[in-house]
Motif scaffolding. Structure first.
Motif, mmCIF file in Angstrom:
data_model
loop_
_atom_site.group_PDB
_atom_site.id
_atom_site.type_symbol
_atom_site.label_atom_id
_atom_site.label_comp_id
_atom_site.label_asym_id
_atom_site.label_seq_id
_atom_site.Cartn_x
_atom_site.Cartn_y
_atom_site.Cartn_z
ATOM 1 N N ASN A 127 0.814 -1.220 0.000
ATOM 2 C CA ASN A 127 0.000 0.000 0.000
ATOM 3 C C ASN A 127 0.848 1.271 0.000
ATOM 4 O O ASN A 127 0.465 2.298 0.560
ATOM 5 N N GLU A 128 2.015 1.191 -0.660
ATOM 6 C CA GLU A 128 2.891 2.356 -0.759
ATOM 7 C C GLU A 128 2.308 3.339 -1.776
ATOM 8 O O GLU A 128 1.808 2.934 -2.823
ATOM 9 N N ALA A 129 2.381 4.619 -1.477
ATOM 10 C CA ALA A 129 1.755 5.644 -2.333
ATOM 11 C C ALA A 129 2.622 5.963 -3.542
ATOM 12 O O ALA A 129 3.182 7.054 -3.678
ATOM 13 N N LYS A 130 2.732 4.978 -4.436
ATOM 14 C CA LYS A 130 3.475 5.150 -5.680
ATOM 15 C C LYS A 130 2.517 4.927 -6.842
ATOM 16 O O LYS A 130 1.891 3.867 -6.950
ATOM 17 N N ALA A 131 2.384 5.917 -7.700
ATOM 18 C CA ALA A 131 1.439 5.831 -8.815
ATOM 19 C C ALA A 131 1.987 4.962 -9.930
ATOM 20 O O ALA A 131 3.147 5.093 -10.318
ATOM 21 N N VAL A 132 1.152 4.093 -10.462
ATOM 22 C CA VAL A 132 1.549 3.282 -11.614
ATOM 23 C C VAL A 132 1.275 4.069 -12.894
ATOM 24 O O VAL A 132 0.319 4.842 -12.972
ATOM 25 N N LEU A 133 2.123 3.864 -13.872
ATOM 26 C CA LEU A 133 1.938 4.502 -15.179
ATOM 27 C C LEU A 133 2.170 3.458 -16.261
ATOM 28 O O LEU A 133 3.278 3.278 -16.741
ATOM 29 N N ASP A 134 1.112 2.729 -16.599
ATOM 30 C CA ASP A 134 1.198 1.819 -17.740
ATOM 31 C C ASP A 134 0.425 2.426 -18.902
ATOM 32 O O ASP A 134 -0.076 3.562 -18.806
ATOM 33 N N GLY A 135 0.307 1.720 -19.991
ATOM 34 C CA GLY A 135 -0.361 2.252 -21.161
ATOM 35 C C GLY A 135 -1.805 2.651 -20.889
ATOM 36 O O GLY A 135 -2.297 3.664 -21.419
ATOM 37 N N ASN A 136 -2.482 1.870 -20.046
ATOM 38 C CA ASN A 136 -3.865 2.179 -19.717
ATOM 39 C C ASN A 136 -3.980 3.495 -18.956
ATOM 40 O O ASN A 136 -4.872 4.308 -19.212
ATOM 41 N N VAL A 137 -3.083 3.716 -18.007
ATOM 42 C CA VAL A 137 -3.127 4.928 -17.192
ATOM 43 C C VAL A 137 -2.760 6.149 -18.035
ATOM 44 O O VAL A 137 -3.408 7.204 -17.941
ATOM 45 N N PHE A 138 -1.719 6.018 -18.860
ATOM 46 C CA PHE A 138 -1.362 7.115 -19.765
ATOM 47 C C PHE A 138 -2.577 7.558 -20.582
ATOM 48 O O PHE A 138 -2.841 8.746 -20.747
ATOM 49 N N ARG A 139 -3.320 6.579 -21.093
ATOM 50 C CA ARG A 139 -4.445 6.883 -21.970
ATOM 51 C C ARG A 139 -5.551 7.621 -21.211
ATOM 52 O O ARG A 139 -6.095 8.620 -21.694
ATOM 53 N N VAL A 140 -5.892 7.143 -20.028
ATOM 54 C CA VAL A 140 -6.945 7.780 -19.238
ATOM 55 C C VAL A 140 -6.563 9.219 -18.892
ATOM 56 O O VAL A 140 -7.354 10.154 -19.068
#
Length: 352
Positions: A127-140
């Protein structure tokens, strides 16, 4: 409207039930994340199940051979991921006594784990507050917030990273990261996104400005290289000719057939091609074209021709890279997908 709340609310109703979502085991989460890189969930799920069944712990993974790992990986592509996983498992055993790390700063030190994967593992397991950035997140993010900086540019990565991190602050990291990734995969899809039923459509920049098909923006890919692989299939007395691919090229350490690579598609009427074939397999060799296939890789197109060999001679003392193995042994070795497909269609059915 709160962007994060709406995404999480959508997720609780629409999420898929996936095995790695029911655990905080960093090893299991790592397996899923690496397998799903460049891979759809539907394609990756059977591989995840196979790997977990064969290697239930990181210590059992670390004890595997590269051949075992590559055979399990066969068909997924990007084989360096499988090799890196084995190296990482050994690192975890050596450096962390078999306890898979859960903190971002420790995870990024492991081979094959970049910023995205470290963020995913640390948030889902710890539950560490690190944001993920995959292709799906980039798109949103690109569509909703109207970011027109290319997602694969240096400036773009900085903008998206800062935005994604600001959105996860004061949220439940594991829940929010899973939610926005799933939202991109199922709702805000690359093609034909479900804008009509989108819970955040009123605030979406791309929908308002008719840029749904434009965003996200990505810099053009590098030029695609074309290659011609001419494989020679020699079967005699239950044995087949094979060789292991060298390091430094595609499919390294996997097993295929003897190969002559050419600059264009050869024909059986080309004198220089036939001369190369005879130099490899003897003056009296006969070859028959069995199959042709176009194989697409990220930056390469491989035009493949399979030739059956007859009346061939191999000097194994000179051509030490070529081996003759039993057909049963050959099938158990890890192969590029184009080879395993050929085995299934032609060799297992005795059509060659």
């Amino acid at each position: 409207m709160n962007f994060q709340n709406e995404i999480i609310k959508w997720y609780k109703v629409n999420k898929r039930e996936l095995p790695w979502r029911n655990t905080t085991d960093a090893y299991v989460i790592w397996l899923s994340e690496i397998i799903l890189q460049q891979t759809r969930v539907e394609q990756g799920l059977p591989y995840f199940n196979k790997f977990l069944a064969n290697f239930p712990t990181v210590s059992s993974f670390a004890a595997a051979s590269e051949i075992q790992v590559l055979k399990l990986w066969q068909g997924l592509g990007y084989y360096s991921r499988g090799r890196n996983m084995l190296f990482t498992a050994k690192q975890v055993v050596d450096m962390h006594h078999g306890a898979f790390p859960v903190q971002y700063d420790e995870l990024v030190k492991l081979k094959g784990i970049g910023e995205y994967t470290a963020a995913a593992i640390s948030s889902f397991s710890n539950n560490e507050a690190k944001a993920v950035l995959d292709g799906n997140v980039f798109r949103v993010l690109a569509r909703y917030f109207g970011i027109e900086e290319p997602i694969n540019s240096t400036a773009g990565k900085k903008i998206f990273t800062a935005l994604a991190q600001s959105l996860i602050e004061n949220e439940q990291p594991a829940l929010y990261n899973q939610a926005i990734m799933e939202f991109g995969a199922l709702q805000c899809k690359p093609k034909s996104p479900l804008c009509h039923s989108c819970p955040i459509q009123l605030g979406c920049y791309a929908l308002k400005n008719k840029k749904v098909d434009v965003l996200p923006i990505k810099l053009k890919k590098v030029k695609v290289k074309k290659r011609w692989f001419n494989y020679f299939v020699g079967i005699s007395d239950g044995h087949i000719l094979t060789k292991q691919r060298s390091p430094g090229d595609i499919w390294q350490q996997l097993f295929d057939f003897p190969l002559i690579e050419t600059d264009e598609q050869p024909s059986l009427n080309q004198a220089d091609f036939i001369k190369k074939v005879k130099n490899e397999f003897g003056e009296d060799v006969k070859i028959t074209l069995v199959s042709e296939k176009k194989h697409l890789l990220t930056h390469q197109i491989i035009y493949v021709q399979f030739f059956a060999l007859d009346n061939y001679i191999i000097n194994f003392n000179l051509k030490t890279d070529i081996k003759s193995v039993l057909l049963e042994e050959f099938e158990d070795l890890p192969h590029p997908k184009v080879i395993s497909d050929f085995i299934d269609v032609y060799i297992k059915t005795n059509q060659i």
